[in-house]
Design a protein around this motif. Structure first.
Motif, PDB file in Angstrom:
ATOM      1  N   LYS A  34      -5.029  -4.312  -2.184  1.00 15.83           N
ATOM      2  CA  LYS A  34      -4.169  -4.924  -2.493  1.00 15.83           C
ATOM      3  C   LYS A  34      -4.695  -6.365  -2.668  1.00 15.83           C
ATOM      4  O   LYS A  34      -4.206  -6.484  -3.356  1.00 15.83           O
ATOM      5  N   ILE A  54      -1.537   4.669  -0.683  1.00 12.46           N
ATOM      6  CA  ILE A  54      -2.325   4.923   0.336  1.00 12.46           C
ATOM      7  C   ILE A  54      -3.123   6.093   0.721  1.00 12.46           C
ATOM      8  O   ILE A  54      -3.293   7.159   0.677  1.00 12.46           O
ATOM      9  N   CYS A  93      -3.800   3.101   9.400  1.00  4.72           N
ATOM     10  CA  CYS A  93      -4.589   1.922   9.336  1.00  4.72           C
ATOM     11  C   CYS A  93      -5.385   2.477  10.898  1.00  4.72           C
ATOM     12  O   CYS A  93      -5.632   1.966  12.273  1.00  4.72           O
ATOM     13  N   PRO A  94      -6.755   2.788  10.377  1.00  6.38           N
ATOM     14  CA  PRO A  94      -7.704   3.212  11.799  1.00  6.38           C
ATOM     15  C   PRO A  94      -7.977   1.747  12.266  1.00  6.38           C
ATOM     16  O   PRO A  94      -8.907   2.335  13.590  1.00  6.38           O
ATOM     17  N   PHE A  95      -7.761   0.353  11.836  1.00  7.28           N
ATOM     18  CA  PHE A  95      -8.062  -1.097  12.728  1.00  7.28           C
ATOM     19  C   PHE A  95      -6.871  -0.685  14.011  1.00  7.28           C
ATOM     20  O   PHE A  95      -7.204  -1.911  14.590  1.00  7.28           O
ATOM     21  N   CYS A  97      -5.885  -6.679   8.294  1.00  6.23           N
ATOM     22  CA  CYS A  97      -5.958  -6.429   6.334  1.00  6.23           C
ATOM     23  C   CYS A  97      -6.516  -7.112   5.817  1.00  6.23           C
ATOM     24  O   CYS A  97      -5.274  -7.201   4.854  1.00  6.23           O
ATOM     25  N   THR A 151       1.111  -1.348   0.093  1.00  7.21           N
ATOM     26  CA  THR A 151      -0.153  -0.104   0.218  1.00  7.21           C
ATOM     27  C   THR A 151       0.865   1.256  -0.200  1.00  7.21           C
ATOM     28  O   THR A 151       0.212   1.949   0.057  1.00  7.21           O
ATOM     29  N   CYS A 211     -10.641   0.152   0.641  1.00  8.37           N
ATOM     30  CA  CYS A 211      -8.930  -0.071   0.461  1.00  8.37           C
ATOM     31  C   CYS A 211      -8.817  -1.138   0.599  1.00  8.37           C
ATOM     32  O   CYS A 211      -7.161  -0.911  -0.187  1.00  8.37           O
ATOM     33  N   THR A 212      -8.994  -2.246   1.722  1.00 14.50           N
ATOM     34  CA  THR A 212      -8.203  -3.405   0.899  1.00 14.50           C
ATOM     35  C   THR A 212      -8.100  -3.896  -0.233  1.00 14.50           C
ATOM     36  O   THR A 212      -7.498  -4.738  -0.645  1.00 14.50           O
ATOM     37  N   ALA A 223       0.033  -3.833   8.065  1.00 14.20           N
ATOM     38  CA  ALA A 223      -0.681  -3.013   8.316  1.00 14.20           C
ATOM     39  C   ALA A 223      -0.749  -1.219   8.687  1.00 14.20           C
ATOM     40  O   ALA A 223       0.411  -1.694   8.151  1.00 14.20           O
ATOM     41  N   CYS A 224      -1.131  -1.098   7.079  1.00 14.99           N
ATOM     42  CA  CYS A 224      -1.069   0.288   7.120  1.00 14.99           C
ATOM     43  C   CYS A 224      -0.583   1.493   8.414  1.00 14.99           C
ATOM     44  O   CYS A 224      -1.168   0.662   8.963  1.00 14.99           O
ATOM     45  N   ARG A 255     -14.959   0.157   3.984  1.00 16.59           N
ATOM     46  CA  ARG A 255     -13.336  -0.173   3.892  1.00 16.59           C
ATOM     47  C   ARG A 255     -13.170  -0.221   2.468  1.00 16.59           C
ATOM     48  O   ARG A 255     -14.029  -1.795   2.376  1.00 16.59           O
ATOM     49  N   MET A 310     -10.962   4.628   3.170  1.00 19.21           N
ATOM     50  CA  MET A 310     -10.392   3.975   4.975  1.00 19.21           C
ATOM     51  C   MET A 310     -11.580   3.813   5.246  1.00 19.21           C
ATOM     52  O   MET A 310     -12.942   4.389   5.747  1.00 19.21           O
ATOM     53  N   PRO A 311     -11.565   2.634   6.434  1.00 19.17           N
ATOM     54  CA  PRO A 311     -12.428   2.337   7.323  1.00 19.17           C
ATOM     55  C   PRO A 311     -11.940   3.377   8.837  1.00 19.17           C
ATOM     56  O   PRO A 311     -12.086   3.435  10.022  1.00 19.17           O
TER      57      PRO A 311
HETATM   58  S1  SF4 Z   1      -4.231  -1.493   6.969  1.00 23.36           S
HETATM   59 FE1  SF4 Z   1      -5.699  -0.639   7.267  1.00 23.36          FE
HETATM   60  S2  SF4 Z   1      -5.806   1.329   5.885  1.00 23.36           S
HETATM   61 FE2  SF4 Z   1      -4.497  -0.424   4.950  1.00 23.36          FE
HETATM   62  S3  SF4 Z   1      -5.522  -0.948   3.388  1.00 23.36           S
HETATM   63 FE3  SF4 Z   1      -5.841  -2.767   5.156  1.00 23.36          FE
HETATM   64  S4  SF4 Z   1      -7.473  -1.013   6.465  1.00 23.36           S
HETATM   65 FE4  SF4 Z   1      -7.155  -0.358   5.103  1.00 23.36          FE
END
Ligand code: SF4
Length: 317
Positions: free
Chosen positions: A119, A82, A203-205, A292, A49, A114-115, A199-200, A112, A96-97
């Motif tokens: 990806k 991203i 990432c909001p997760f 993700c 990403t 973006c995944t 993960a990014c 969401r 993005m989430p």
């Molecule tokens: S890690 Fe988070 S921000 Fe990055 S692609 Fe996955 S859900 Fe989206």
């Protein structure tokens, strides 16, 4: 690379690929293949990403050299960056989430997408190309890629089909009975004990533990995340530039506070190290357990209530 057996539909996979996230589980799968504990791969694909922590890229470089010494090429595939795409007023925005705070005080989570965009789509496209049938060529019936996914037995609920006839997912860690702890042990024994979660950066997760790790281990990434969090407060520049104002506010942190104002150290200071994950999720402290992984997320589906917007592009583009 050419597919081994593209014209023989009933003779097994034409290609064996690994979806390499470069986190704990997929790294374990790659090392197992390097050691001949499971069948080798024609290639490992890393969906980049462009906004992973530096430690992930460092690990990926090392892993790539190791895999290639063992005859497994690692390809980095990408749908763009991203972070820069999201902030570019000229770039079609991909949701993005993000955590949303609505004008009436209710909260939600943006879609969401973006995944899928960064990806799943690049991975599918590359699998097709390696198979010898790039889009829009039709993949003949019976010709398929066997794609290994790094899901351990403690995450067995995440094991899913790809939903594509030409891409059949397999789960070597589940077959071998590896859980995450066993993977960590296996990696440590082979000098890959510092493998971090992929993960990014923004990432909001992330739970508090994830954000703390970014803050404490990747200061440059943290600064980018804080800046990003500010920049998207009222929507993506592409949408707001087109007059599609968000009626609420967007946040990277689930508390719906500005990232640099969240106290990430309370109440869990010293509780555990975040990225070398060994325990079950603990609510707000931890990352979203759905994470993700490209082939086990609900990408493309609405996750929960999207925030209301004045324009149609914000919530569903
Ligand atoms: S890690 Fe988070 S921000 Fe990055 S692609 Fe996955 S859900 Fe989206």
């Amino acid at each position: 690379m050419t597919a081994r057996n593209p014209a023989a539909p009933d003779r097994g996979p034409a290609l064996r690929l690994l979806s390499l996230g470069a986190g704990v589980q997929s790294t374990t799968v790659l090392l197992l293949a390097c050691e001949g504990e499971i069948p080798s791969f024609d290639a490992a694909l890393f969906a980049d990403t462009g906004w992973e922590p530096r430690a992930v890229y460092t690990n990926l470089d090392r892993l790539t050299a190791h895999a290639e010494r063992n005859g497994i090429p690692v390809h980095r595939v990408t749908g763009g960056n991203i972070r820069t795409d999201a902030l570019d007023p000229k770039h079609r925005f991909v949701s993005m989430p993000l955590h949303t705070l609505n004008p009436d005080g209710t909260r939600g989570l943006a879609r969401r997408q973006c995944t899928s965009e960064y990806k799943i789509i690049p991975l599918k496209k590359t699998a097709r190309a390696l198979l010898g049938y790039p889009h829009p060529r039709r993949v003949p019936r019976g010709v398929y890629v066997e794609q290994a996914i790094g899901i351990s037995i403690d995450e067995i609920g995440r094991a899913r089909d790809s939903g594509l006839r030409f891409l059949r997912n397999v789960f070597p860690l589940i077959n071998l009975g590896f859980d995450r702890a066993k993977c960590l042990e296996y990696l440590a024994e082979r000098g890959f004990g510092q493998t971090v979660k992929s993960a990014c950066v923004g990432c909001p997760f992330h739970g508090n533990a994830g954000w703390r790790w970014v803050r404490d281990h990747d200061p440059h990434g943290w600064a980018e995340a804080v800046e990003f969090d500010r920049a998207i407060r009222h929507g993506y520049p592409h949408a707001t530039g087109r007059g599609q104002q968000l009626r609420g506010q967007y946040f990277l942190h689930r508390s719906c506070l500005p990232l640099d104002q969240v106290d990430l150290d309370v109440p869990a200071r010293g509780k555990r190290h975040l990225r070398l994950v060994t325990a079950e999720p603990e609510g707000d402290e931890d990352d979203d357990p759905d994470g993700c992984s490209p082939w086990s997320c609900r990408s493309g589906e609405p996750v929960t209530d999207p925030a209301p917007h004045t324009g149609p592009g914000e919530s569903a583009a």
